[in-house]
Write a protein that holds these residues in place. Sequence first.
Motif, mmCIF file in Angstrom:
data_model
loop_
_atom_site.group_PDB
_atom_site.id
_atom_site.type_symbol
_atom_site.label_atom_id
_atom_site.label_comp_id
_atom_site.label_asym_id
_atom_site.label_seq_id
_atom_site.Cartn_x
_atom_site.Cartn_y
_atom_site.Cartn_z
ATOM 1 N N GLU A 203 0.075 0.123 -9.304
ATOM 2 C CA GLU A 203 0.449 -1.201 -8.808
ATOM 3 C C GLU A 203 1.643 -1.726 -9.602
ATOM 4 O O GLU A 203 1.741 -1.480 -10.800
ATOM 5 C CB GLU A 203 -0.723 -2.171 -8.958
ATOM 6 N N PRO A 204 2.548 -2.460 -8.943
ATOM 7 C CA PRO A 204 3.635 -3.098 -9.686
ATOM 8 C C PRO A 204 3.052 -4.114 -10.675
ATOM 9 O O PRO A 204 1.997 -4.697 -10.431
ATOM 10 C CB PRO A 204 4.483 -3.780 -8.616
ATOM 11 N N THR A 205 3.731 -4.304 -11.768
ATOM 12 C CA THR A 205 3.241 -5.175 -12.837
ATOM 13 C C THR A 205 4.258 -6.267 -13.129
ATOM 14 O O THR A 205 5.463 -6.033 -13.076
ATOM 15 C CB THR A 205 2.994 -4.344 -14.111
ATOM 16 N N ALA B 235 0.829 -1.209 0.000
ATOM 17 C CA ALA B 235 0.000 0.000 0.000
ATOM 18 C C ALA B 235 0.862 1.257 0.000
ATOM 19 O O ALA B 235 0.567 2.221 -0.724
ATOM 20 C CB ALA B 235 -0.936 -0.008 1.215
ATOM 21 N N LEU B 236 1.916 1.259 0.769
ATOM 22 C CA LEU B 236 2.827 2.410 0.789
ATOM 23 C C LEU B 236 3.500 2.586 -0.567
ATOM 24 O O LEU B 236 3.576 3.705 -1.091
ATOM 25 C CB LEU B 236 3.876 2.229 1.883
ATOM 26 N N ALA B 237 3.966 1.494 -1.149
ATOM 27 C CA ALA B 237 4.629 1.572 -2.455
ATOM 28 C C ALA B 237 3.676 2.073 -3.528
ATOM 29 O O ALA B 237 4.035 2.920 -4.353
ATOM 30 C CB ALA B 237 5.195 0.208 -2.846
ATOM 31 N N VAL B 238 2.443 1.577 -3.525
ATOM 32 C CA VAL B 238 1.455 2.012 -4.511
ATOM 33 C C VAL B 238 1.150 3.495 -4.328
ATOM 34 O O VAL B 238 1.029 4.236 -5.307
ATOM 35 C CB VAL B 238 0.169 1.155 -4.422
ATOM 36 N N VAL C 204 0.052 -6.448 -9.864
ATOM 37 C CA VAL C 204 0.062 -7.209 -8.609
ATOM 38 C C VAL C 204 -0.723 -6.389 -7.594
ATOM 39 O O VAL C 204 -0.253 -5.371 -7.103
ATOM 40 C CB VAL C 204 1.504 -7.453 -8.119
ATOM 41 N N GLY C 205 -1.939 -6.850 -7.303
ATOM 42 C CA GLY C 205 -2.828 -6.148 -6.386
ATOM 43 C C GLY C 205 -2.727 -6.668 -4.970
ATOM 44 O O GLY C 205 -1.907 -7.543 -4.654
ATOM 45 N N PRO C 206 -3.597 -6.176 -4.099
ATOM 46 C CA PRO C 206 -3.530 -6.556 -2.684
ATOM 47 C C PRO C 206 -3.867 -8.023 -2.422
ATOM 48 O O PRO C 206 -3.299 -8.629 -1.510
ATOM 49 C CB PRO C 206 -4.537 -5.628 -2.012
ATOM 50 N N VAL C 207 -4.772 -8.597 -3.193
ATOM 51 C CA VAL C 207 -5.155 -9.992 -2.947
ATOM 52 C C VAL C 207 -3.979 -10.948 -3.179
ATOM 53 O O VAL C 207 -3.678 -11.770 -2.316
ATOM 54 C CB VAL C 207 -6.403 -10.384 -3.773
ATOM 55 N N PRO C 208 -3.274 -10.862 -4.317
ATOM 56 C CA PRO C 208 -2.121 -11.750 -4.485
ATOM 57 C C PRO C 208 -1.038 -11.525 -3.426
ATOM 58 O O PRO C 208 -0.371 -12.475 -3.013
ATOM 59 C CB PRO C 208 -1.579 -11.427 -5.876
ATOM 60 N N VAL C 209 -0.870 -10.299 -2.990
ATOM 61 C CA VAL C 209 0.132 -10.008 -1.956
ATOM 62 C C VAL C 209 -0.228 -10.740 -0.660
ATOM 63 O O VAL C 209 0.611 -11.414 -0.054
ATOM 64 C CB VAL C 209 0.245 -8.484 -1.718
ATOM 65 N N VAL C 210 -1.484 -10.650 -0.239
ATOM 66 C CA VAL C 210 -1.921 -11.291 1.004
ATOM 67 C C VAL C 210 -1.917 -12.813 0.861
ATOM 68 O O VAL C 210 -1.416 -13.527 1.745
ATOM 69 C CB VAL C 210 -3.314 -10.774 1.424
ATOM 70 N N VAL C 211 -2.451 -13.315 -0.242
ATOM 71 C CA VAL C 211 -2.524 -14.768 -0.443
ATOM 72 C C VAL C 211 -1.123 -15.374 -0.486
ATOM 73 O O VAL C 211 -0.862 -16.410 0.140
ATOM 74 C CB VAL C 211 -3.328 -15.118 -1.711
#
Length: 114
Positions: free
Chosen positions: A22-24, A13-16, A34-41
């Motif tokens: 979002e990073p790609t 979230a800070l990086a975005v 690369v959104g928040p869901v893949p990061v958490v999962v």
Amino acid sequence: MIGAPAAALAAWALAVAVIGTEPTVRMGGGTQPVGPVPVVVTGLLAGLAGWTLLAVLERFTSRPGRIWTIVALVVLALSLSGPLGGAVGPTATLVLVLLHLIVGAVLVLGLPRR
């Protein structure tokens, strides 16, 4: 174990917020953010895998923490090939490497001491 995905999500979230997007990564023939869901999962799966390995080592070895830490550091080093080879651009590479390092640090420092 929940600390790893939480720390990664906060860093994402800070990086975005700082870079404004979002990073790609390259996926097949295209790209995907690369959104928040893949990061958490991904953080949860890494934590679950690490916790499972540590539980097995605790049952069958005399030095589970040491063995687990060595294995975890090797896996972390190998995991860096993903963002280093698949991120789109230097900013995405930096963000994704940092996310891997954050998850790895939380797990390596936190799991064996439970």
